[in-house]
Design an enzyme around this catalytic site. Structure first.
Site, PDB file in Angstrom:
ATOM      1  N   HIS A 124      54.516 -70.588   7.179  1.00 59.57           N
ATOM      2  CA  HIS A 124      53.980 -71.737   7.903  1.00 59.57           C
ATOM      3  C   HIS A 124      52.464 -71.645   7.934  1.00 59.57           C
ATOM      4  O   HIS A 124      51.874 -70.582   7.732  1.00 59.57           O
ATOM      5  CB  HIS A 124      54.557 -71.821   9.323  1.00 59.57           C
ATOM      6  CG  HIS A 124      53.928 -70.881  10.315  1.00 59.57           C
ATOM      7  ND1 HIS A 124      52.836 -71.209  11.068  1.00 59.57           N
ATOM      8  CD2 HIS A 124      54.253 -69.607  10.666  1.00 59.57           C
ATOM      9  CE1 HIS A 124      52.508 -70.193  11.859  1.00 59.57           C
ATOM     10  NE2 HIS A 124      53.355 -69.213  11.626  1.00 59.57           N
ATOM     11  N   CYS A 125      51.832 -72.794   8.164  1.00 61.80           N
ATOM     12  CA  CYS A 125      50.383 -72.845   8.269  1.00 61.80           C
ATOM     13  C   CYS A 125      50.020 -73.275   9.673  1.00 61.80           C
ATOM     14  O   CYS A 125      50.838 -73.198  10.587  1.00 61.80           O
ATOM     15  CB  CYS A 125      49.804 -73.802   7.219  1.00 61.80           C
ATOM     16  SG  CYS A 125      50.261 -75.513   7.501  1.00 61.80           S
ATOM     17  N   ALA A 126      48.814 -73.765   9.859  1.00 53.98           N
ATOM     18  CA  ALA A 126      48.362 -74.125  11.196  1.00 53.98           C
ATOM     19  C   ALA A 126      49.081 -75.337  11.751  1.00 53.98           C
ATOM     20  O   ALA A 126      49.051 -75.572  12.957  1.00 53.98           O
ATOM     21  CB  ALA A 126      46.851 -74.391  11.176  1.00 53.98           C
ATOM     22  N   VAL A 136      46.147 -74.994   5.039  1.00 53.95           N
ATOM     23  CA  VAL A 136      46.133 -73.550   5.069  1.00 53.95           C
ATOM     24  C   VAL A 136      47.452 -72.950   5.508  1.00 53.95           C
ATOM     25  O   VAL A 136      48.316 -73.610   6.028  1.00 53.95           O
ATOM     26  CB  VAL A 136      45.028 -73.066   6.014  1.00 53.95           C
ATOM     27  CG1 VAL A 136      43.683 -73.524   5.516  1.00 53.95           C
ATOM     28  CG2 VAL A 136      45.265 -73.617   7.401  1.00 53.95           C
TER      29      VAL A 136
END
Length: 655
Positions: free
Chosen positions: A26-28, A482
């Site tokens: 996972h990202c932000a 990201v």
């Protein structure tokens, strides 16, 4: 039971079960899956999950937008599925198996054209309207155009050419600027390079090149260096030369930044980047584009007059839209003109009009499926109108290339319409208006047939777009940000937060620099407000301070992003730069820890701006209020403007 356990179980089943997941991280803001078989993912079921704000596929990864709660959701998902998350390197390695050159190329084009989309949409509508004013000979006006009989509308038509010329003939300037912006290099150099590609005083206009003799070009439009010459040819409205020139400029600047000492970089880096890029543009990149265009012209002429013209119609119908993407479609004007002179009409223009209609129908179908989404509708509907009036750039770069499946549906519909068009020898009197008004240019004996072909170009792409979307046959978007590892503190922090309606929270600038509108973010997910409302800051120094008093709910190990929650329940995300997670924390120093209570103005993170830029990343920093359903966010002051640390930039009010 975890907060998202039920939604996580639903997501597991919707992506095809545990056996269909090759990797998950996972990202932000979102869950990121590498699936063994993308077709097993049920998009409609996924997007019906309450916690999911949207889905898309990029670079081999299937992504579900969750928002600021993604760390908590991720924890529940791994617990439900029994799948351990992987590192960003492992996910990237797995995702590469699902990538191809076409996806990467289309992604690049879409990202470059996103920032200039508003201008293209406006320009498309303007040119479409001008086509009606000056390009249609109305029987009610005795075969004259509107501008021929009306002084007022003649003035309107003339005036509208001012923005029309600025947007389309000067398009290379926007492209080279956007390339520089995306690549994190000097945007002013991109603008200068673009101007050098279309200089109206020193270069022969691209639209006049085909009609200008070789002798006149040699005499008036040539740089003579003694032992060799270079033609002074402009690239108005050309995409491919501008794109290649912009990329060459950006890569040269990145190269010199790494090899020239900082103390003299301001002198040598711009010079050694701009001049070689300009030389390449006028000696290699531009001429190659024109050579490709001339080759295509010969093929088109042979196809229209050859024994397998039906096959040519199918191929040209499919490929005309990709030609528009490169800007090479302007070369067809010379062929049309020659056909009119030799045969009294052209069979090429009807197929162009049908291609415009087909791409417009793909956008119209996308609009119909997303008509309740105000943001998508605002882009799709004007783009569809523009395509139906004969200008397809807004449709192509605003929707069809971004989501791919409407683009392919339009190509298929245009291909079939083109096959039928050449089979029935449909001919236009001359070059006219693309899109729906194109029927006015068709020779009278072919008008009924052409009207039926227009129905094909409308219905078939519309239906295929809907089918492709529901079957998830093609990548719908190429948008990425990201990655970050697991964080668990957010839900615990939020439990103790509350505030009555009308509570106001003053948000101070966490950085010194220039404040800009959120739409200026290089990441479309931030720019389109998907993650919340706020703004972006182009920092002038590498120190990030707390914009509010609250608790550090999320601090990523790479130190590139931080989340805060105030005692009133306001949730914020500050993301330093774009794709800076790839630096693995190099150049970032955190002065707080996750779970710390911080005062407004307290130092949070230090970051090395020069190191980030030299690595090729932008330092543009979104400052976002993520729980926009609970708080209304208003900008204080005009944008853009310079701010100091602690200046008030936003006010959030509890709903």
């Amino acid at each position: 039971m975890g907060k998202f356990e039920k939604d996580a179980q639903e997501m597991l089943e919707a992506v095809g079960g545990k056996e269909n997941i090759a990797a998950v991280t996972h990202c932000a803001t979102r869950m990121r899956f590498v699936l063994n078989d993308d077709s097993k993912a049920d998009v409609e079921r996924l997007e019906a999950i309450p916690a999911v704000k949207g889905t898309f596929t990029n670079a081999g990864q299937f992504q579900a937008i969750i928002g600021n709660d993604v760390p908590v959701f991720y924890n529940d998902f791994t617990a439900v599925s029994g799948i351990e998350g992987v590192s960003k390197e492992a996910a990237k390695s797995a995702a590469q198996k699902n990538q191809n050159w076409l996806q990467r190329s289309l992604s690049m084009l879409a990202e470059i054209f996103t920032p200039i989309l508003p201008a293209i949409i406006v320009g498309g509508l303007i040119l479409g309207f001008r086509n009606i004013l000056e390009g249609v000979q109305w029987s009610a006006l005795n075969g004259k155009t509107i501008v021929d009989v009306s002084v007022f509308w003649h003035g309107v038509d003339d005036f509208l050419w001012l923005p029309g010329e600025a947007i389309f003939q000067y398009l290379p300037v926007g492209i080279t600027w956007s390339v520089s912006r995306k690549m994190g290099t000097s945007q002013i150099l991109g603008i200068v390079l673009g101007i050098c590609l279309i200089s109206p005083n020193q270069l022969l206009n691209a639209y006049n090149f085909a009609s200008t003799s070789a002798a006149e070009i040699a005499a008036k439009w040539t740089w003579n260096f003694g032992f060799f010459t270079v033609e002074k040819v402009g690239y108005q409205a050309q995409v491919l030369p501008a794109l290649l020139a912009g990329l060459s400029l950006s890569y040269l600047e990145r190269f010199w930044r790494k090899h020239i000492p900082e103390v003299v970089s301001m002198i040598f880096v711009p010079f050694l980047s701009l001049i070689p890029a300009l030389i390449l543009a006028h000696t290699v990149l531009g001429p190659v584009g024109w050579t490709i265009g001339r080759g295509i012209s010969y093929v088109v002429l042979a196809g229209l007059t050859g024994p397998v013209k039906w096959l040519f119609g199918a191929i040209f119908g499919a490929l005309y839209a990709p030609l528009v993407i490169t800007g090479l479609h302007h070369m067809t004007n010379a062929i049309d003109t020659q056909l009119v002179a030799d045969a009294g009409g052209t069979g090429l223009w009807p197929m162009i009009a049908l291609s415009n209609i087909a791409q417009g129908s793909g956008v119209l179908a996308y609009y119909w499926m997303n008509r309740h989404d105000e943001k998508e509708a605002q882009i799709a509907l004007p783009a569809a109108i523009s395509a139906y009036l004969g200008v397809t750039e807004p449709a192509l770069f605003g929707v069809n290339l971004k989501y791919i499946y409407p683009f392919i549906a339009g190509m298929i519909g245009s291909s079939i319409a083109g096959l039928l068009c050449t089979s029935f020898n449909v001919t236009a009197n001359a070059i006219g208006i693309g899109g729906l008004p194109g029927i006015l240019s068709i020779q009278a004996k072919y008008m009924i047939i052409f009207a039926l072909l227009m129905v094909v170009a409308i219905v078939l792409p519309f239906a295929l777009t809907v089918v492709f979307r529901r079957m998830d046959l093609f990548t719908k978007t190429e948008d990425a940000t990201v990655k970050a590892p697991q964080v668990e503190a957010l839900a615990q922090v939020k439990e103790a937060t509350s505030a009555p309606a009308g509570t106001l929270i003053s948000i101070k600038s966490p950085l010194a620099g220039q404040v800009q509108d959120l739409s200026q973010s290089p990441d479309p997910v931030f720019a389109q407000g998907v993650m919340g409302q706020g703004l972006v800051i182009e920092p002038s120094q590498g120190e990030l301070f707390a914009p509010v008093e609250g608790t550090v709910s999320v601090l990523f190990p790479t130190k590139h992003a931080i989340g805060l929650v105030t005692e009133q329940g306001l949730e914020m995300l500050i993301h330093i730069g774009m794709d800076t997670v790839n630096l693995e924390g190099q150049g970032f120093t955190a002065h707080v820890q996750q779970g710390d209570h911080v005062k407004q103005g307290q130092k949070l993170i230090s970051f090395d701006m020069d190191a980030i830029k030299k690595a090729g990343y932008s330092v543009t920093t979104p400052v976002i209020v993520t729980n926009q359903n609970d708080f209304q966010t208003d900008i204080k002051g005009n944008l853009p403007r310079e701010v100091k640390l602690g200046d008030e930039i936003l006010v959030a009010s509890k709903l």
